[in-house]
Design a protein around this motif. Structure first.
Motif, mmCIF file in Angstrom:
data_model
loop_
_atom_site.group_PDB
_atom_site.id
_atom_site.type_symbol
_atom_site.label_atom_id
_atom_site.label_comp_id
_atom_site.label_asym_id
_atom_site.label_seq_id
_atom_site.Cartn_x
_atom_site.Cartn_y
_atom_site.Cartn_z
ATOM 1 N N THR A 53 -12.626 29.630 -3.540
ATOM 2 C CA THR A 53 -12.857 29.433 -4.972
ATOM 3 C C THR A 53 -13.029 30.765 -5.680
ATOM 4 O O THR A 53 -12.440 31.005 -6.752
ATOM 5 C CB THR A 53 -14.104 28.561 -5.209
ATOM 6 N N THR A 103 -10.773 23.303 -5.940
ATOM 7 C CA THR A 103 -11.418 23.908 -4.771
ATOM 8 C C THR A 103 -12.927 23.936 -4.941
ATOM 9 O O THR A 103 -13.685 23.685 -3.992
ATOM 10 C CB THR A 103 -10.889 25.336 -4.551
ATOM 11 N N SER A 104 -13.378 24.224 -6.160
ATOM 12 C CA SER A 104 -14.814 24.217 -6.445
ATOM 13 C C SER A 104 -15.405 22.826 -6.256
ATOM 14 O O SER A 104 -16.519 22.675 -5.728
ATOM 15 C CB SER A 104 -15.061 24.707 -7.878
ATOM 16 N N PHE A 113 -14.387 26.882 1.465
ATOM 17 C CA PHE A 113 -14.041 26.452 0.121
ATOM 18 C C PHE A 113 -14.711 27.335 -0.934
ATOM 19 O O PHE A 113 -14.109 27.667 -1.957
ATOM 20 C CB PHE A 113 -14.427 24.990 -0.090
ATOM 21 N N SER A 114 -15.950 27.716 -0.683
ATOM 22 C CA SER A 114 -16.655 28.584 -1.633
ATOM 23 C C SER A 114 -15.982 29.943 -1.739
ATOM 24 O O SER A 114 -15.809 30.479 -2.841
ATOM 25 C CB SER A 114 -18.117 28.758 -1.198
ATOM 26 N N SER A 158 -18.920 23.821 3.250
ATOM 27 C CA SER A 158 -18.077 24.759 3.989
ATOM 28 C C SER A 158 -17.974 26.063 3.214
ATOM 29 O O SER A 158 -17.620 26.067 2.026
ATOM 30 C CB SER A 158 -16.676 24.169 4.201
ATOM 31 N N ALA A 191 -15.800 22.281 -2.655
ATOM 32 C CA ALA A 191 -16.925 23.075 -2.151
ATOM 33 C C ALA A 191 -18.252 22.379 -2.425
ATOM 34 O O ALA A 191 -19.204 22.505 -1.644
ATOM 35 C CB ALA A 191 -16.913 24.462 -2.789
ATOM 36 N N THR A 192 -18.306 21.632 -3.528
ATOM 37 C CA THR A 192 -19.527 20.891 -3.860
ATOM 38 C C THR A 192 -19.721 19.715 -2.918
ATOM 39 O O THR A 192 -20.847 19.384 -2.532
ATOM 40 C CB THR A 192 -19.463 20.384 -5.312
#
Length: 316
Positions: A290, A274-275, A286-287, A283, A278-279
């Motif tokens: 995480t 998930t991280s 996702f952050s 969005s 997010a990178t």
């Protein structure tokens, strides 16, 4: 490897680098202690007996993953203490040994199950997850290689390892589902192993997006985002199912066993996956997820680590 994933996942969390580094140091010390203890006790007869056991054989996938998890933590966190050149040397060594052992378990253990008549359970995934860990860990190592044929070869090898684990997982997961439908959950002590399904899912999301950081093929970034997002959705579905089953079982009685560590590493791979998304994708969803998943990971690790320590103290 359960302790190691807390460290490596924490390396991406804001403000947690220092605590994560101490967790990595603890994990590295545990690895040295356990390897030394195993070498003193293991004999060829013991190894053969474990490989002959249809349940114990599955957990031979754990040692290569443990080696590579500590190696990745050394690169991501330990480099602050020992320097980047030394961290790279340690990681390359552990990655090479872990990859070789992982390829061995992904071939030998599934071969052992052919014709055995044993019913599939979550532990069957353990021997085939190491190549996916190799793919993710190798992607981080490849980022430190100069451009050229060797870097390209490492990345292509990582994609091949990705395929080894992915397609083996696609064969095994339907068998686990079929067993659940036809025979139910089985013994309460095996319920935590349902969480192992998250291992190849989360690690494949991580690997596909980390490999996109070392471009040698067209479309790597698009593949990482598309594959990762689709697989992430299924992983969350599995989290919901596994959580529901675990809660129902706990209400009837879920005795502590070492299988409880199945709650930790697989969940940790979903955190890193998930991280990684997010990178790649700007969005907030996702952050946020995480952070929630990492909090759940730390809670699971503390719970299982304390129970394991108490059990060990009681037995000794």
């Amino acid at each position: 490897m359960g302790t190691g994933i807390v460290a490596t996942a924490g390396a991406t969390m804001p403000g947690l680098r220092t605590p994560a580094t101490y967790v990595w140091a603890l994990d590295a010390a545990l690895l040295v202690f356990l390897v030394a203890a195993a070498l003193r006790r293991w004999t060829w007869t013991t190894v053969r007996a474990q490989l002959a056991d249809p349940v114990m054989a599955q957990f031979w996938g754990a040692p290569p993953m443990a080696l590579m998890t500590v190696g990745t933590g050394t690169l991501l966190l330990g480099s602050d203490w020992i320097g980047l050149p030394a961290a790279l040397a340690v990681d390359w060594t552990l990655w090479t040994v872990g990859t070789a052992l992982g390829l061995a378990t992904s071939v030998l253990v599934p071969l052992r199950m052919i014709g055995s008549g044993e019913r599939a359970f979550g532990g069957w995934l353990m021997p085939v997850v190491p190549p996916m860990v190799s793919a993710a860990s190798g992607a981080l190592l490849a980022q430190h290689l100069p451009e050229g044929q060797f870097r390209q070869a490492v990345v292509l090898a990582c994609y091949a390892l990705f395929g080894v684990s992915l397609f083996a997982t696609m064969v095994i997961v339907p068998q686990i589902w079929q067993r659940l439908v036809q025979h139910g959950l089985g013994a309460a002590s095996t319920v935590p192993t349902l969480w192992i399904v998250l291992g190849p899912l989360g690690q494949s999301i991580t690997a596909s997006n980390l490999l996109a950081s070392v471009p040698v093929l067209p479309g790597q970034t698009a593949f990482g985002i598309l594959y990762g997002t689709i697989t992430w959705g299924f992983a969350l579905l599995w989290v919901a199912m596994a959580t529901t089953v675990t809660i129902r079982t706990a209400r009837r009685g879920l005795p502590f066993a070492l299988t409880w560590w199945s709650f930790v590493f697989p969940l940790g791979t979903l955190v890193t996956g998930t991280s990684a998304l997010a990178t790649r994708i700007p969005s907030a969803m996702f952050s946020f997820v995480t952070l929630v998943l990492y909090a759940a990971l730390v809670l699971a690790w503390v719970t299982v680590a304390v129970r394991t320590t108490l059990m060990t103290a009681k037995q000794s």
